[in-house]
Design a protein around this motif. Structure first.
Motif, PDB file in Angstrom:
ATOM      1  N   LEU A   1       2.993   5.975  -2.891  1.00  0.00           N
ATOM      2  CA  LEU A   1       4.106   6.779  -3.422  1.00  0.00           C
ATOM      3  C   LEU A   1       4.020   6.907  -4.936  1.00  0.00           C
ATOM      4  O   LEU A   1       4.288   7.985  -5.505  1.00  0.00           O
ATOM      5  N   ARG A   2       3.653   5.831  -5.605  1.00  0.00           N
ATOM      6  CA  ARG A   2       3.505   5.886  -7.069  1.00  0.00           C
ATOM      7  C   ARG A   2       2.380   6.848  -7.471  1.00  0.00           C
ATOM      8  O   ARG A   2       2.507   7.614  -8.422  1.00  0.00           O
TER       9      ARG A   2
ATOM     10  N   MET B   1       0.630  12.053  -9.659  1.00  0.00           N
ATOM     11  CA  MET B   1      -0.121  13.299  -9.474  1.00  0.00           C
ATOM     12  C   MET B   1       0.801  14.514  -9.621  1.00  0.00           C
ATOM     13  O   MET B   1       0.426  15.528 -10.208  1.00  0.00           O
ATOM     14  N   GLU B   2       2.027  14.407  -9.102  1.00  0.00           N
ATOM     15  CA  GLU B   2       2.980  15.513  -9.238  1.00  0.00           C
ATOM     16  C   GLU B   2       3.378  15.723 -10.706  1.00  0.00           C
ATOM     17  O   GLU B   2       3.476  16.863 -11.175  1.00  0.00           O
ATOM     18  N   ASN B   3       3.620  14.616 -11.409  1.00  0.00           N
ATOM     19  CA  ASN B   3       3.935  14.729 -12.841  1.00  0.00           C
ATOM     20  C   ASN B   3       2.770  15.330 -13.617  1.00  0.00           C
ATOM     21  O   ASN B   3       2.977  16.149 -14.522  1.00  0.00           O
TER      22      ASN B   3
ATOM     23  N   LEU C   1       0.823  -1.209   0.000  1.00  0.00           N
ATOM     24  CA  LEU C   1       0.000   0.000   0.000  1.00  0.00           C
ATOM     25  C   LEU C   1       0.863   1.267   0.000  1.00  0.00           C
ATOM     26  O   LEU C   1       0.540   2.256  -0.666  1.00  0.00           O
ATOM     27  N   LYS C   2       1.964   1.227   0.726  1.00  0.00           N
ATOM     28  CA  LYS C   2       2.877   2.380   0.748  1.00  0.00           C
ATOM     29  C   LYS C   2       3.483   2.616  -0.631  1.00  0.00           C
ATOM     30  O   LYS C   2       3.594   3.759  -1.092  1.00  0.00           O
ATOM     31  N   ASP C   3       3.870   1.541  -1.297  1.00  0.00           N
ATOM     32  CA  ASP C   3       4.433   1.665  -2.642  1.00  0.00           C
ATOM     33  C   ASP C   3       3.406   2.242  -3.613  1.00  0.00           C
ATOM     34  O   ASP C   3       3.729   3.136  -4.421  1.00  0.00           O
TER      35      ASP C   3
END
Length: 217
Positions: free
Chosen positions: A55-56, A61-63, A50-52
C-alpha cells in the motif's frame, strides 16, 4: 492358596504402565499444534507487513505520477518564459514606434508610408496572437487599483478625478504567463484625488430626525 491371593492383588493394582506408555504419543501432538499456531501467527504478521509495504508503494507511485503530471504541465506552460520575456522587447519597440506617429500624421502620409505603418501594426497584432497562443497575455491596468504584485509604480501624479492609489497612467504594459506574472506593468499612481464619503451611521440619522422635528409643548 497363596498363589491365588497374589494373583488377585496383582489384578487389583492400577495399570500405570499403559498410561505412561500413552503419554509420549500425546506430547508430540501438542507440540505440533503449538508449532502450527506459531507458524500461522508468523505468516499472518508477514502478510500484514507485506500488505502495508504494498500500500505504501502504491501511494508513493501515485504521488510520483501526480507530481510528474504537474511538472510536465508546468513545463509546457512556463517553459517558454525566458523566450517570451526576450520577445517582449520586440513587442515594446513596435508599440513605441506606432505611438510616436500620431493619427493625423498617418492620415497625411503617402501610400507607401501608410502601407509600412499598416504592416507594422499587423506584425504587432500577429506577435500578440502568437504570445497568447503560448499562454502569454498582455494587460494594461488603466484606472485600476494599484497592485504591488502586478504593477511597478514609477511616479505619482495629481489627478483629482481618481481616488488615491489608482493607476492613472500605464507607462509600459505588463504581461502574464499562465497565472504567473511575466513582467509587471510600469504605471503612474494617482494621489490627492477624492476620498470616499463616509457612510452615515444610525446615530447620525437619528440626530437628523430629532433636529428636524418640532419640540413637544
Amino acid at each position: 492358596m497363596m498363589t491365588d491371593t497374589r494373583r488377585a492383588s496383582l489384578d487389583a493394582e492400577p495399570d500405570t504402565g499403559g498410561a505412561a506408555a500413552a503419554d509420549p504419543a500425546a506430547a508430540p501432538d501438542a507440540a505440533a499444534t503449538n508449532r502450527g499456531e506459531d507458524l500461522a501467527e508468523a505468516l499472518a504478521r508477514e502478510a500484514a507487513d507485506l500488505k502495508d509495504k504494498l500500500l505504501r508503494t502504491l501511494a508513493e507511485m501515485e504521488n510520483l505520477r501526480r507530481r510528474t503530471e504537474r511538472e510536465v504541465a508546468e513545463s509546457r506552460t512556463y517553459g517558454v518564459a525566458s523566450f517570451a520575456r526576450d520577445i517582449l522587447a520586440v513587442a515594446d519597440n513596435m508599440a513605441r514606434a506606432l505611438q510616436t506617429l500620431r493619427a493625423e500624421l498617418k492620415d497625411k502620409a503617402d501610400a507607401s508610408v501608410k502601407a509600412l505603418l499598416d504592416g507594422v501594426e499587423l506584425t504587432e497584432r500577429e506577435l500578440l496572437k502568437v504570445l497568447e497562443k503560448h499562454g502569454v497575455r498582455k494587460f494594461e491596468p488603466q484606472r485600476e487599483k494599484f497592485d504591488p504584485n502586478l504593477h511597478q509604480a514609477m511616479y505619482e501624479v495629481v489627478d483629482p478625478s481618481l481616488p488615491p492609489g489608482t493607476v492613472a497612467q500605464v507607462v509600459q504594459a505588463g504581461y502574464m504567463i499562465g497565472d504567473r506574472m511575466l513582467r509587471p506593468a510600469l504605471v503612474a499612481v494617482a494621489k490627492g484625488g477624492p476620498k470616499a464619503a463616509p457612510e452615515p451611521t444610525a446615530n447620525d440619522n437619528a440626530d437628523a430626525d430629532t433636529s428636524g422635528s418640532d419640540p413637544v409643548g
